[in-house]
Design a protein around this motif. Structure first.
Motif, mmCIF file in Angstrom:
data_model
loop_
_atom_site.group_PDB
_atom_site.id
_atom_site.type_symbol
_atom_site.label_atom_id
_atom_site.label_comp_id
_atom_site.label_asym_id
_atom_site.label_seq_id
_atom_site.Cartn_x
_atom_site.Cartn_y
_atom_site.Cartn_z
ATOM 1 N N GLU A 33 10.634 -46.108 3.848
ATOM 2 C CA GLU A 33 11.349 -47.387 3.966
ATOM 3 C C GLU A 33 10.370 -48.554 4.025
ATOM 4 O OE1 GLU A 33 13.259 -48.156 7.693
ATOM 5 O OE2 GLU A 33 11.721 -47.111 8.842
ATOM 6 N N HIS A 35 8.370 -51.618 5.347
ATOM 7 C CA HIS A 35 7.805 -51.941 6.661
ATOM 8 C C HIS A 35 7.151 -53.308 6.589
ATOM 9 C CE1 HIS A 35 8.304 -47.789 8.065
ATOM 10 N NE2 HIS A 35 7.934 -48.200 9.259
ATOM 11 N N THR A 43 4.923 -45.163 6.026
ATOM 12 C CA THR A 43 4.337 -45.338 7.359
ATOM 13 C C THR A 43 4.830 -44.294 8.376
ATOM 14 O OG1 THR A 43 3.964 -47.714 7.071
ATOM 15 C CG2 THR A 43 4.167 -46.932 9.338
ATOM 16 N N ASP A 44 6.138 -44.158 8.512
ATOM 17 C CA ASP A 44 6.669 -43.253 9.539
ATOM 18 C C ASP A 44 6.258 -41.809 9.275
ATOM 19 O OD1 ASP A 44 7.797 -45.513 10.524
ATOM 20 O OD2 ASP A 44 9.869 -44.951 10.123
ATOM 21 N N HIS A 162 9.578 -52.772 14.560
ATOM 22 C CA HIS A 162 9.424 -52.223 13.207
ATOM 23 C C HIS A 162 8.308 -52.971 12.481
ATOM 24 C CE1 HIS A 162 10.700 -49.956 9.732
ATOM 25 N NE2 HIS A 162 10.724 -51.058 9.015
ATOM 26 N N GLU A 167 2.994 -50.372 15.399
ATOM 27 C CA GLU A 167 2.968 -49.571 14.170
ATOM 28 C C GLU A 167 1.816 -49.980 13.253
ATOM 29 O OE1 GLU A 167 6.695 -47.577 12.050
ATOM 30 O OE2 GLU A 167 6.994 -49.693 12.452
#
Ligand SMILES: [Zn+2]
Length: 260
Positions: A33, A35, A43-44, A162, A167
């Protein structure tokens, strides 16, 4: 000397794996998704895979018979598809995948599973309740970034929800080349006219492209690799301890509680 890591299923081979009575599997689940404008779509997945690898390695060195399964690279993003190229599985799809994976573990007599989640939108608790009566595999769920709130507070001024300071810092530590911080903006969000939503007691799956300007929630400006490393290390340490504890304990009628 061989570089093959016995705890990593994607790297090891039948010749080695046949010799090891694995006791606990770790399944990382990520997402694909947007970011903010500066972090990779993966990333996740990249972060949860790294956390899982480091935790499994550490637990293995402490004697745990752990095996890391491949990372699921797509998660639940039904409400963020407004941003281009985001990919999504429905929760019911994820449930089917978890069912199939758990059924494989059962087939191989692998009794324990740690599901390591890397994406806030993957709200997996309800799925765990679905699985509960359908398998003997003991499943434990962890959202990796939640395991050490003290480290979160100690390392970040404003962690962000987010693509923010937390992150971005973790990504800078893992792979600075994939972070284009000069593209980022502050990650502005819009207020709702529904009071319950603003006060936090009413819930919606937030339509992300209306809620945010550039998909980010939280300012990444103060991010750096050193903070990311410290925070990641603290989380890895705690998750490795959990793996060791899960590994050590025999499954009896009281698992995971002390009897008596
Ligand atoms: Zn993320």
């Amino acid at each position: 000397m061989s570089e093959v890591r016995d705890w990593n299923l994607s790297e090891t081979n039948l010749g080695r794996a046949e010799q090891i009575p694995y006791e606990i599997a770790v399944l990382p689940i990520g997402a694909t998704e947007a970011h903010n404008l500066h972090l990779p779509y993966g990333t996740d997945s990249i972060q949860v895979r790294s956390v899982a690898e480091r935790a499994c390695e550490r637990a293995w060195e402490e004697g745990a018979q752990v095996v890391l399964l491949p990372t699921l690279p797509i998660g639940v993003n039904e409400n963020t598809l407004g941003f281009p190229w985001t990919l999504s599985f429905k929760p019911s799809t994820v449930l089917q995948m978890l069912r199939d994976i758990v059924s494989c573990l059962e087939h191989h007599r692998l009794p324990k599973l740690l599901v390591l989640n890397g994406h806030g939108g993957n709200e997996l608790k309800a799925l765990m309740r679905e699985l509960f009566r359908h398998t003997d595999v003991q499943v434990v769920l962890v959202d990796w970034w939640t395991v050490d709130p003290h480290a979160m507070q100690a390392n970040f001024e404003e962690p962000g929800e987010h693509a923010g300071e937390m992150e971005t810092s973790v990504m800078m530590h893992l792979n600075e080349d994939l972070v284009e911080l000069d593209r980022a903006d502050e990650g502005e969000t819009r207020e709702s006219y529904l009071t319950g939503i603003e006060e936090g007691w009413a819930w919606i799956a937030r339509p992300w492209d209306r809620y945010t300007t550039n998909s980010g929630v939280g300012n990444p400006e103060r991010a750096n690799a050193e903070k990311g490393e410290k925070f990641l290390d603290s989380c890895v340490k705690k998750i490795a301890e959990l793996i060791v504890e899960m590994d050590e304990r025999e499954i009896d009628e009281w698992y995971p509680y002390r009897s008596g």
